[in-house]
Design an enzyme around this catalytic site. Structure first.
Site, PDB file in Angstrom:
ATOM      1  N   LYS A 112      14.358  22.562  -2.513  1.00  0.00           N
ATOM      2  CA  LYS A 112      13.518  23.018  -3.625  1.00  0.00           C
ATOM      3  C   LYS A 112      13.589  24.538  -3.709  1.00  0.00           C
ATOM      4  O   LYS A 112      12.969  25.254  -2.934  1.00  0.00           O
ATOM      5  CB  LYS A 112      12.054  22.590  -3.443  1.00  0.00           C
ATOM      6  CG  LYS A 112      11.287  22.691  -4.755  1.00  0.00           C
ATOM      7  CD  LYS A 112       9.863  23.109  -4.615  1.00  0.00           C
ATOM      8  CE  LYS A 112       9.635  24.565  -4.441  1.00  0.00           C
ATOM      9  NZ  LYS A 112       9.996  25.436  -5.567  1.00  0.00           N
ATOM     10  N   GLU A 169       9.868  30.502   8.189  1.00  0.00           N
ATOM     11  CA  GLU A 169      10.366  31.888   8.161  1.00  0.00           C
ATOM     12  C   GLU A 169       9.491  32.622   7.158  1.00  0.00           C
ATOM     13  O   GLU A 169       9.657  32.468   5.952  1.00  0.00           O
ATOM     14  CB  GLU A 169      11.835  31.907   7.712  1.00  0.00           C
ATOM     15  CG  GLU A 169      12.782  31.131   8.592  1.00  0.00           C
ATOM     16  CD  GLU A 169      12.868  31.676  10.004  1.00  0.00           C
ATOM     17  OE1 GLU A 169      12.695  32.877  10.191  1.00  0.00           O
ATOM     18  OE2 GLU A 169      13.081  30.872  10.925  1.00  0.00           O
ATOM     19  N   CYS A 213      11.932  40.400   3.509  1.00  0.00           N
ATOM     20  CA  CYS A 213      10.983  40.205   4.608  1.00  0.00           C
ATOM     21  C   CYS A 213      11.212  41.182   5.753  1.00  0.00           C
ATOM     22  O   CYS A 213      10.279  41.549   6.446  1.00  0.00           O
ATOM     23  CB  CYS A 213      11.068  38.773   5.110  1.00  0.00           C
ATOM     24  SG  CYS A 213      12.741  38.304   5.575  1.00  0.00           S
ATOM     25  N   GLU A 273       3.005  42.991   3.549  1.00  0.00           N
ATOM     26  CA  GLU A 273       4.244  43.378   2.886  1.00  0.00           C
ATOM     27  C   GLU A 273       3.995  44.120   1.581  1.00  0.00           C
ATOM     28  O   GLU A 273       3.171  43.690   0.769  1.00  0.00           O
ATOM     29  CB  GLU A 273       5.056  42.129   2.571  1.00  0.00           C
ATOM     30  CG  GLU A 273       5.558  41.423   3.807  1.00  0.00           C
ATOM     31  CD  GLU A 273       6.335  40.175   3.451  1.00  0.00           C
ATOM     32  OE1 GLU A 273       5.799  39.341   2.693  1.00  0.00           O
ATOM     33  OE2 GLU A 273       7.468  40.042   3.923  1.00  0.00           O
TER      34      GLU A 273
HETATM   35  P1  NAD Z   1       6.080  31.681  -1.660  1.00  0.00           P
HETATM   36  O1  NAD Z   1       5.548  31.185  -0.370  1.00  0.00           O
HETATM   37  O2  NAD Z   1       5.140  31.867  -2.775  1.00  0.00           O
HETATM   38  O3  NAD Z   1       7.223  30.718  -2.213  1.00  0.00           O
HETATM   39  C1  NAD Z   1       8.297  30.314  -1.395  1.00  0.00           C
HETATM   40  C2  NAD Z   1       8.655  28.899  -1.764  1.00  0.00           C
HETATM   41  O4  NAD Z   1       7.553  28.063  -1.425  1.00  0.00           O
HETATM   42  C3  NAD Z   1       8.917  28.702  -3.251  1.00  0.00           C
HETATM   43  O5  NAD Z   1       9.973  27.780  -3.409  1.00  0.00           O
HETATM   44  C4  NAD Z   1       7.616  28.076  -3.740  1.00  0.00           C
HETATM   45  O6  NAD Z   1       7.774  27.250  -4.863  1.00  0.00           O
HETATM   46  C5  NAD Z   1       7.217  27.249  -2.536  1.00  0.00           C
HETATM   47  N1  NAD Z   1       5.793  26.926  -2.471  1.00  0.00           N
HETATM   48  C6  NAD Z   1       4.747  27.638  -2.943  1.00  0.00           C
HETATM   49  N2  NAD Z   1       3.591  26.991  -2.658  1.00  0.00           N
HETATM   50  C7  NAD Z   1       3.924  25.854  -2.005  1.00  0.00           C
HETATM   51  C8  NAD Z   1       3.187  24.780  -1.427  1.00  0.00           C
HETATM   52  N3  NAD Z   1       1.858  24.741  -1.497  1.00  0.00           N
HETATM   53  N4  NAD Z   1       3.858  23.790  -0.808  1.00  0.00           N
HETATM   54  C9  NAD Z   1       5.212  23.832  -0.722  1.00  0.00           C
HETATM   55  N5  NAD Z   1       5.974  24.823  -1.250  1.00  0.00           N
HETATM   56  C10 NAD Z   1       5.332  25.817  -1.870  1.00  0.00           C
HETATM   57  O7  NAD Z   1       6.860  33.023  -1.329  1.00  0.00           O
HETATM   58  P2  NAD Z   1       7.683  33.917  -2.331  1.00  0.00           P
HETATM   59  O8  NAD Z   1       6.740  34.830  -2.994  1.00  0.00           O
HETATM   60  O9  NAD Z   1       8.584  33.099  -3.189  1.00  0.00           O
HETATM   61  O10 NAD Z   1       8.643  34.658  -1.324  1.00  0.00           O
HETATM   62  C11 NAD Z   1       8.325  35.848  -0.724  1.00  0.00           C
HETATM   63  C12 NAD Z   1       7.870  35.607   0.699  1.00  0.00           C
HETATM   64  O11 NAD Z   1       8.917  35.026   1.464  1.00  0.00           O
HETATM   65  C13 NAD Z   1       7.559  36.915   1.370  1.00  0.00           C
HETATM   66  O12 NAD Z   1       6.412  36.806   2.162  1.00  0.00           O
HETATM   67  C14 NAD Z   1       8.788  37.136   2.225  1.00  0.00           C
HETATM   68  O13 NAD Z   1       8.598  37.996   3.305  1.00  0.00           O
HETATM   69  C15 NAD Z   1       9.093  35.761   2.661  1.00  0.00           C
HETATM   70  N6  NAD Z   1      10.466  35.708   3.157  1.00  0.00           N
HETATM   71  C16 NAD Z   1      10.655  35.494   4.490  1.00  0.00           C
HETATM   72  C17 NAD Z   1      11.953  35.469   4.998  1.00  0.00           C
HETATM   73  C18 NAD Z   1      12.207  35.215   6.449  1.00  0.00           C
HETATM   74  O14 NAD Z   1      13.339  34.869   6.799  1.00  0.00           O
HETATM   75  N7  NAD Z   1      11.242  35.356   7.328  1.00  0.00           N
HETATM   76  C19 NAD Z   1      13.029  35.666   4.143  1.00  0.00           C
HETATM   77  C20 NAD Z   1      12.790  35.896   2.806  1.00  0.00           C
HETATM   78  C21 NAD Z   1      11.488  35.897   2.311  1.00  0.00           C
END
Ligand code: NAD
Length: 493
Positions: free
Chosen positions: A181, A256, A290, A396
């Site tokens: 997804k 992650e 991140c 962040e």
């Molecule tokens: P997000 O958590 O809002 O979304 C990430 C994914 O989760 C999306 O596909 C979203 O649709 C899905 N999602 C949202 N709510 C959900 C739920 N209740 N159940 C299941 N899936 C759900 O994060 P974002 O804003 O898209 O991404 C940015 C974040 O990701 C930042 O915090 C960043 O640091 C982190 N990130 C971490 C890494 C790592 O390797 N540690 C790498 C890249 C990004």
């Protein structure tokens, strides 16, 4: 069925990919280019029925996928890597149009994604069990490492291809199948992978790709008993929800999550080199990474020298539409993912300024290039006089804001670097490598770059501690996220 779309030479349909075909749903979402606001596609989002069919299809496909030899699975993965490289230019154009990062960074993301398929294509053949001795003479233990089953892969928008590649390559090598997804705002590059997976020999149902709303698809993954692992790259808030939901069926989660990396400039650092690396790190994906430098620690007496160098570098940077990038002309940073992100970053900066931080520099957009009024651009900003108890220091920033902290002693900076609830990455810059090593070893994070701004590679495990996550991606360790252990006690004769 929705019509096939051609994006700069790649044919795919903006709809869920389930059991080897694209399927239309009744709900669509408009995907726009964040640099221009131009519409790229109307994407069909998976409804609960499509999401369930996708999981059920992955369950069926796993029966035969896990029966392939590791050699065969590995060859398919290596073919995916080769196809990614072959189609790099076209895929990079789509990635930049959808995500906003400069074209050269998209090319780098395709290479990075391919490196995981290549690495796990090789690593698949090295999965093995072992024989252990039994206390009884006439018996032995056979320890097997087996695929965990069907996986839910949930990815964010900042590396919409690479974050999927890391998970899928490791899971497929292990013998798992799954449902991917992608993030709501960047599903196109994932959907463009479907024909590539097929032509590389991935059987139908092994990788299902379902754009959709996170909470809805997430709860379907949580409730489906055949999904045995959910692997998320995303925010802490989403990680907490998934972990709580997965608890009801004792599903494995691999998380992650966000970071808050300290970038420590030691007193003996080569300042030109450190600032050059800092700017590359911080402008990479416009600070929406991140592992980016979130808190920049400078010795108090070097503050002015660092600011001068930093501002000089930023003045000559190019922040504009990532598609303006070409062989001769390099764009350093693109827009943020959407205008709401600009508002969020601005609120952090304003709040810090209200508490005593100062704007030491703000980038001025050039004439004749995409500007803030057209896309979701945020001007790179240098913020000085930042202190630890400001909100900008606690989580962040996710934007091109250089938050400058000062320190007096090395012990003090290590303590402050560790004094946050995240622990993902850290950076140490200095010339005396024995001091650098001592500092690096005391940082409570998953990875440290010493005089290096991008240490992440397919060969090594990457994962956070504290609120930054659970588990690892990459390296041999990344395979174990998708494996379970079975022990058989055997009579020896
Ligand atoms: P997000 O958590 O809002 O979304 C990430 C994914 O989760 C999306 O596909 C979203 O649709 C899905 N999602 C949202 N709510 C959900 C739920 N209740 N159940 C299941 N899936 C759900 O994060 P974002 O804003 O898209 O991404 C940015 C974040 O990701 C930042 O915090 C960043 O640091 C982190 N990130 C971490 C890494 C790592 O390797 N540690 C790498 C890249 C990004």
């Amino acid at each position: 069925m929705s019509a096939q779309r051609k994006f700069d030479g790649i044919w795919f349909e903006p709809a869920p990919w389930v059991n080897g075909r694209y399927v239309r749903s009744d709900a669509t979402r408009c995907i726009v280019n964040p640099a221009t606001g131009a519409k790229l596609a109307e994407v069909h989002f998976a409804n609960p029925q499509i999401a369930t069919e996708a999981i059920d299809g992955a369950v069926v496909a796993q029966r035969s996928w896990k029966e392939l030899s590791a050699f065969e699975r590995g060859n398919i993965l290596k073919t995916i890597a080769a196809e990614l490289i072959e189609q790099k230019d076209k895929l990079a154009t789509l990635l930049t149009a959808e995500q906003g990062k400069p074209y050269w960074q998209s090319v780098g993301e395709i290479d990075y994604a391919a490196s995981f398929f290549q690495w796990y294509g090789e690593e698949a053949r090295r999965i093995s069990g072992r024989i252990a001795s039994h206390p009884q003479r006439d018996r032995e233990f056979v320890i097997e490492h087996l695929p965990i089953g069907v996986v839910g892969w949930i990815t964010p928008w900042n590396f919409p291809l690479a974050q999927g590649a890391k998970k899928i390559a490791a899971a497929l090598a292990a013998g798992c199948t799954g449902v991917w997804k992608p993030a709501e705002s960047t599903p196109l590059i994932a959907l463009a992978m479907a024909p590539l997976f097929r032509s590389a020999g991935v059987p139908d149902g092994v990788v299902q790709i379902i754009p959709g709303e996170g909470p809805q698809i997430g709860s379907i993954m949580i409730d489906h008993p055949e999904v045995r692992c959910i692997s998320l790259t995303g925010s802490k808030a989403t990680g907490s929800k998934l972990m709580a939901g997965a608890a009801s069926q004792i599903k494995r989660v691999s998380l992650e999550l966000g970071g808050n990396a300290p970038f420590i400039v030691l007193p003996d650092a080569d300042l030109d080199f450190a600032v050059d690396q800092l700017v590359q790190l911080k402008l990479f994906v416009t600070g929406q990474v991140c592992v980016t430098a979130n808190r920049i620690f400078i010795p108090e007496d070097l503050h002015e020298q660092v600011l001068e160098r930093l501002i000089g570098k930023l003045e000559s940077s190019k922040v504009e539409d990532g598609l303006n990038d070409s062989g001769l002309y390099r764009v350093d940073a693109g827009p943020l993912i959407h205008s709401q992100a600009c508002i969020g970053v601005d609120a952090l900066v304003e709040e810090a300024c209200d508490s005593g931080a100062k704007i030491a520099y703000r980038y001025v957009f050039g004439k004749g290039v995409r500007s803030k009024s057209e896309g979701s651009f945020y001007a790179p900003t240098v913020l000085s006089h930042v202190v630890d108890d400001m909100r900008i220091s606690k989580g962040e920033i996710f934007g091109p804001v250089f938050a400058i902290h000062t320190y007096r002693t090395v012990d003090e900076v290590i303590q402050r670097a560790n004094g946050v609830s995240q622990g993902l990455a850290g950076y140490v810059y200095g010339t005396d490598l024995s001091v650098c090593r001592r500092v690096a070893r005391r940082l409570d994070v998953g990875i440290v770059g010493v005089n290096e701004w991008r240490p992440l590679k397919a060969e090594i495990p990457f994962g956070g501690i504290k609120e930054s996550g659970i588990g690892s991606e990459g390296g041999t360790e990344g395979l174990s996220e998708y494996m379970r252990v079975r022990v058989i006690s055997f009579p020896t004769d």
